[in-house]
Design a protein around this motif. Structure first.
Motif, PDB file in Angstrom:
ATOM      1  N   ALA A  10      30.897  20.225  62.685  1.00  0.00           N
ATOM      2  CA  ALA A  10      31.202  20.253  61.318  1.00  0.00           C
ATOM      3  C   ALA A  10      31.855  21.176  60.945  1.00  0.00           C
ATOM      4  CB  ALA A  10      30.552  19.686  60.262  1.00  0.00           C
ATOM      5  N   ARG A  14      33.909  23.243  53.498  1.00  0.00           N
ATOM      6  CA  ARG A  14      34.900  21.980  52.950  1.00  0.00           C
ATOM      7  C   ARG A  14      36.024  22.433  51.939  1.00  0.00           C
ATOM      8  NH1 ARG A  14      32.346  16.885  55.030  1.00  0.00           N
ATOM      9  NH2 ARG A  14      30.046  17.453  55.531  1.00  0.00           N
ATOM     10  N   ARG A  26      36.349  15.644  54.668  1.00  0.00           N
ATOM     11  CA  ARG A  26      36.037  15.008  54.818  1.00  0.00           C
ATOM     12  C   ARG A  26      36.064  13.400  56.010  1.00  0.00           C
ATOM     13  NH1 ARG A  26      36.824  12.166  50.397  1.00  0.00           N
ATOM     14  NH2 ARG A  26      34.842  13.882  49.162  1.00  0.00           N
ATOM     15  N   CYS A  28      37.502  14.545  58.751  1.00  0.00           N
ATOM     16  CA  CYS A  28      36.818  15.007  60.296  1.00  0.00           C
ATOM     17  C   CYS A  28      35.594  14.714  60.677  1.00  0.00           C
ATOM     18  CB  CYS A  28      37.489  16.937  59.806  1.00  0.00           C
ATOM     19  SG  CYS A  28      38.726  17.598  60.427  1.00  0.00           S
ATOM     20  N   ASP A  29      35.086  14.640  59.360  1.00  0.00           N
ATOM     21  CA  ASP A  29      33.398  14.157  59.832  1.00  0.00           C
ATOM     22  C   ASP A  29      33.166  13.119  60.357  1.00  0.00           C
ATOM     23  OD1 ASP A  29      32.388  17.051  59.037  1.00  0.00           O
ATOM     24  OD2 ASP A  29      31.642  16.291  57.137  1.00  0.00           O
ATOM     25  N   GLN A  30      33.962  12.569  59.364  1.00  0.00           N
ATOM     26  CA  GLN A  30      34.275  10.971  59.902  1.00  0.00           C
ATOM     27  C   GLN A  30      34.498  10.153  61.475  1.00  0.00           C
ATOM     28  OE1 GLN A  30      36.152   9.152  56.459  1.00  0.00           O
ATOM     29  NE2 GLN A  30      34.422   9.347  54.444  1.00  0.00           N
ATOM     30  N   ARG A  32      34.556  12.087  63.655  1.00  0.00           N
ATOM     31  CA  ARG A  32      33.738  12.758  64.479  1.00  0.00           C
ATOM     32  C   ARG A  32      32.116  12.233  65.019  1.00  0.00           C
ATOM     33  NH1 ARG A  32      31.083  17.000  62.242  1.00  0.00           N
ATOM     34  NH2 ARG A  32      29.375  15.506  61.883  1.00  0.00           N
ATOM     35  N   ASP A  33      32.129  11.322  63.688  1.00  0.00           N
ATOM     36  CA  ASP A  33      30.964  10.170  63.347  1.00  0.00           C
ATOM     37  C   ASP A  33      31.554   9.370  64.425  1.00  0.00           C
ATOM     38  OD1 ASP A  33      28.825  12.243  62.488  1.00  0.00           O
ATOM     39  OD2 ASP A  33      29.820  10.772  60.388  1.00  0.00           O
TER      40      ASP A  33
END
Length: 388
Positions: A10, A14, A26, A28-30, A32-33
């Motif tokens: 992460a 930001r 956000r 990229c975080d989503q 990756r999840d």
């Protein structure tokens, strides 16, 4: 060396959300999840969305993430394009990781001529975390191409990093090449440096591998030293050091699989008038008995054993002798077990004759027959002054 870089972490910083557009951090975080849950298609779509935003601080991260999920999905072509996009950003973290991933895709496909430039890009970034595997890969590619100087430079670069994972295999490979090129001293130096990088308890196999190779290097160095003590073939050896050097060299060479050379060393020592008596004594000391004044010619088998030691065939000779003894005993034992009451003497003589014929099939058989004939002659000739 893993098949892909570590999962994309992460972002630590930001981007400020833009009320007129999405937040790339956000996204990229989503993505990756989603990738971690196995939803590659949705993850790829979000990474693509970040790339579509243009030159943001998250472009390199998104490009590498896209490359990984596309590669996992089997779309290698698009994965490589994403890797190149990450590399083009010049990002000091994600750039070399993308080049690393790109190189692995070429390695996996057997396209080594394309892998090499990708590994060089990793090196050019200069990120210490990725230098050891990149240099090791480049060393092996150069080695496969027969370019020892280039391979050596990369192996030495790996060792210079002090990396405990990639340093030992680099030391092993470089040392092997030094040994093949007849340079055991350099091999020892490299192996000693490699051993210092290993925690023996944590990596016992790697430690043992280098330790054995170091022992081989020491043997090769010893061979060179013993050979130097003897001088060039055809020259008389030093009468004091020559016999010892002959024995040590002749007994060490077989440990390196050089049996033919060992035989020649023994022969050379036995042919040199200045060293022959001492060389023969060293050759025979394991089987010649305690009587130093005994004449080997008195025992027919000692020249046979001596020759076997010289040729390195003593185990084979031992097998022959025990095999013959076993066969002879079996013939006589079978005859004895089958003797009925009142058996005929002729049958016993026939069994003994068959047993006596067994050694005839061996190279040393005629010597045994000659010895027996001579002993029989001496035992039956009353004119011969023999102690009975």
């Amino acid at each position: 060396m893993s098949e892909s870089p570590d999962p994309v972490p992460a972002a630590t910083e930001r981007a400020v959300p833009d009320e007129h557009g999405p937040d790339p951090a956000r996204l990229c975080d989503q993505a990756r999840d989603l990738a971690e849950r196995g939803e590659s298609a949705r993850a790829a779509a979000l990474f693509d969305e970040v790339l579509a935003l243009g030159d943001t601080p998250y472009r390199a991260q998104a490009a590498l993430g896209l490359a990984v999920v596309l590669d996992d999905a089997g779309d290698t072509g698009r994965a490589r394009e994403a890797d190149r996009a990450a590399i083009a950003t010049g990002d000091p973290e994600y750039g070399p990781r993308a080049a690393y991933h790109l190189a692995l895709t070429y390695e996996r496909a057997g396209e080594h001529d394309l892998a090499a430039p990708a590994w060089r890009v990793v090196v050019d970034f200069g990120n210490p975390a990725y230098l050891p595997p990149a240099h090791l890969a480049l060393a092996r590619l150069a080695d496969d191409a027969g370019d020892f100087d280039a391979a050596r430079g990369h192996w030495e670069a790996v060792l210079a990093t002090g990396d405990p994972e990639h340093g030992p295999p680099a030391a092993h490979d470089l040392a092997q090449r030094h040994l093949e090129r007849g340079d055991p001293v350099r091999a020892q130096r490299v192996l000693t440096a490699g051993l210092k990088l290993i925690d023996r308890a944590a990596a016992p196999y790697a430690h043992a591998r280098l330790a054995v190779t170091l022992g081989i290097a020491c043997l090769d160095q010893a061979v060179a030293a013993f050979g130097a003590a003897l001088g060039d073939p055809g020259e008389p050896a030093d009468p004091e050091a020559g016999p010892l050097a002959t024995e040590l060299l002749a007994r060490t060479l077989p440990l390196r699989g050089r049996d033919a050379e060992a035989r020649e060393v023994w022969r050379r020592g036995l042919a040199d008038p200045g060293t022959a008596p001492q060389v023969r004594a060293r050759l025979r000391r394991d089987f010649g008995g305690d009587d130093e004044d005994a004449d080997p010619a008195d025992l027919w088998w000692e020249p046979v054993v001596e020759q076997a030691v010289t040729d390195g065939t003593l185990p084979a000779l031992t097998g022959e002798a025990f095999g013959a003894l076993d066969h002879m005993y079996a013939l006589l034992a079978a005859r004895r077990a089958g003797d009925p009451p009142g058996h005929r003497p002729g049958e016993a003589r026939e069994a003994i004759g068959r047993a006596m014929d067994v050694p005839a099939g061996y190279p040393w058989g005629p010597l045994l027959e000659e010895s027996f004939a001579e002993r029989l002659r001496l035992a039956t000739d009353p004119a011969d002054p023999v102690d009975r």
